[in-house]
Scaffold this active site. Structure first.
Site, PDB file in Angstrom:
ATOM      1  N   SER A 143      70.788  12.343  62.659  1.00  0.00           N
ATOM      2  CA  SER A 143      71.217  11.364  61.657  1.00  0.00           C
ATOM      3  C   SER A 143      72.687  11.061  61.915  1.00  0.00           C
ATOM      4  O   SER A 143      73.379  11.843  62.601  1.00  0.00           O
ATOM      5  CB  SER A 143      71.086  12.004  60.268  1.00  0.00           C
ATOM      6  OG  SER A 143      71.766  11.248  59.291  1.00  0.00           O
ATOM      7  N   TYR A 156      71.656  19.099  54.263  1.00  0.00           N
ATOM      8  CA  TYR A 156      71.233  18.048  55.207  1.00  0.00           C
ATOM      9  C   TYR A 156      72.267  17.881  56.319  1.00  0.00           C
ATOM     10  O   TYR A 156      71.927  17.833  57.502  1.00  0.00           O
ATOM     11  CB  TYR A 156      71.040  16.740  54.433  1.00  0.00           C
ATOM     12  CG  TYR A 156      70.413  15.615  55.216  1.00  0.00           C
ATOM     13  CD1 TYR A 156      69.028  15.530  55.353  1.00  0.00           C
ATOM     14  CD2 TYR A 156      71.188  14.618  55.808  1.00  0.00           C
ATOM     15  CE1 TYR A 156      68.432  14.484  56.053  1.00  0.00           C
ATOM     16  CE2 TYR A 156      70.606  13.571  56.516  1.00  0.00           C
ATOM     17  CZ  TYR A 156      69.227  13.502  56.629  1.00  0.00           C
ATOM     18  OH  TYR A 156      68.654  12.465  57.337  1.00  0.00           O
TER      19      TYR A 156
END
Ligand code: NAD
Length: 261
Positions: A143, A156
């Site tokens: 990401s 995350y």
């Protein structure tokens, strides 16, 4: 068909980016293994539809990517069912947004397990297979949060930075083999998950759809456009191509300029 004869396992691929990647690789001739932790008719139907549309073999294998043994078994079962695993795409992922002080420890554990540790377990089985076969591609879906941070996303961001590091290690360990390992770092991609956030955000900020997309969701994405699941499939297909044979141990951002800021 550029990937004819290759078999790809894509974790977390009964929706969103994973499904887009599976569809693109199948269009290029690869046999594909879809996966998630559920096991319902709809999951198997997705695989049947890909087979019918592309003429390649597509199957669905249930495995929970939060469990080490199931991650490992997924790759073994895929090789048993389709003969080999040439392409491994670690895509399964979940999110939880909360300040560090109240961030639930069980959410931390689940995010680290699904978004990071699963990629270690699947690669541990797949890489020796690829070495034996003499060809392989590992693509980890990280990401923009593998390269930058945002508040309230501790687990995350940690998991996505971790998978970028893991990709480098696998790349170095396979550097002299015809195997590559890279991390793809998307900004915002329009998936059903993101689409579902739009109506609530419109209500919360009293904004129209276009303003929510531009000023809230895509605040940090300078292009002010989402990437699409088809584009994500195309990027993974590129990393599986001969043109990308010397691209290994690196990150490929698909973020409309986010990380250039
Ligand atoms: P999504 O929720 O549509 O897809 C996640 C997939 O993971 C689903 O198929 C889900 O079933 C699966 N999954 C969840 N828990 C699992 C488990 N325990 N075992 C097996 N499978 C499991 O979301 P998405 O947006 O398509 O995200 C896919 C990946 O892309 C994730 O790793 C996510 O972090 C990453 N990503 C997404 C975006 C975005 O904007 N959508 C941006 C950057 C990175």
């Amino acid at each position: 068909m550029k990937l004819k004869g290759k078999t790809a396992v894509i974790t977390g691929s009964n929706s969103g980016i994973g499904l887009g990647i599976a569809e693109e690789l199948a269009k290029l001739g690869a046999n594909v293994v879809l996966n998630s932790f559920t096991d319902n008719e709809g999951d198997h139907e997705l695989a049947k539809n890909i087979s019918a549309e592309t003429g390649t073999k597509a199957i669905y294998i249930q495995a929970d990517m939060s469990k080490a043994d199931q991650c490992r078994a997924l790759v073994e079962k895929a090789a048993e069912a389709l003969g080999q695993v040439d392409i491994l795409v670690n895509n399964a992922g979940i999110q939880h947004v909360e300040a560090i002080g109240t961030f639930p420890p069980e959410k931390w554990d689940a995010i680290i397990a699904i978004n990071l540790s699963s990629a270690f377990h699947t690669a541990a089985i797949a890489v020796p297979m690829m070495r034996k076969q003499g060809w392989g591609r590992v693509v980890n879906i990280a990401s923009a949060h593998g390269l930058t941070a945002s508040p309230f996303k501790s687990a995350y961001v940690a998991a996505k930075h971790g998978i970028v590091g893991l990709s480098k290690v696998v790349a170095l360990e396979t550097a002299e083999d015809p195997i590559t390992c890279n991390a793809v770092c998307p900004g915002y991609v329009l998936t059903p998950l993101v689409e579902a956030q739009i109506p609530d955000t419109m209500k919360e900020y009293d904004m129209d759809r276009e303003t929510v997309i531009r000023d809230v969701l895509l605040e940090r994405q300078p292009s002010k456009e989402f990437a699409t699941t088809e584009q994500m499939g195309g990027v993974v297909a590129f990393l599986c191509s001969d043109a990308a044979a010397q691209i290994t141990g690196t990150t490929l951002s698909v973020d409309g300029g986010w990380t250039a800021l």
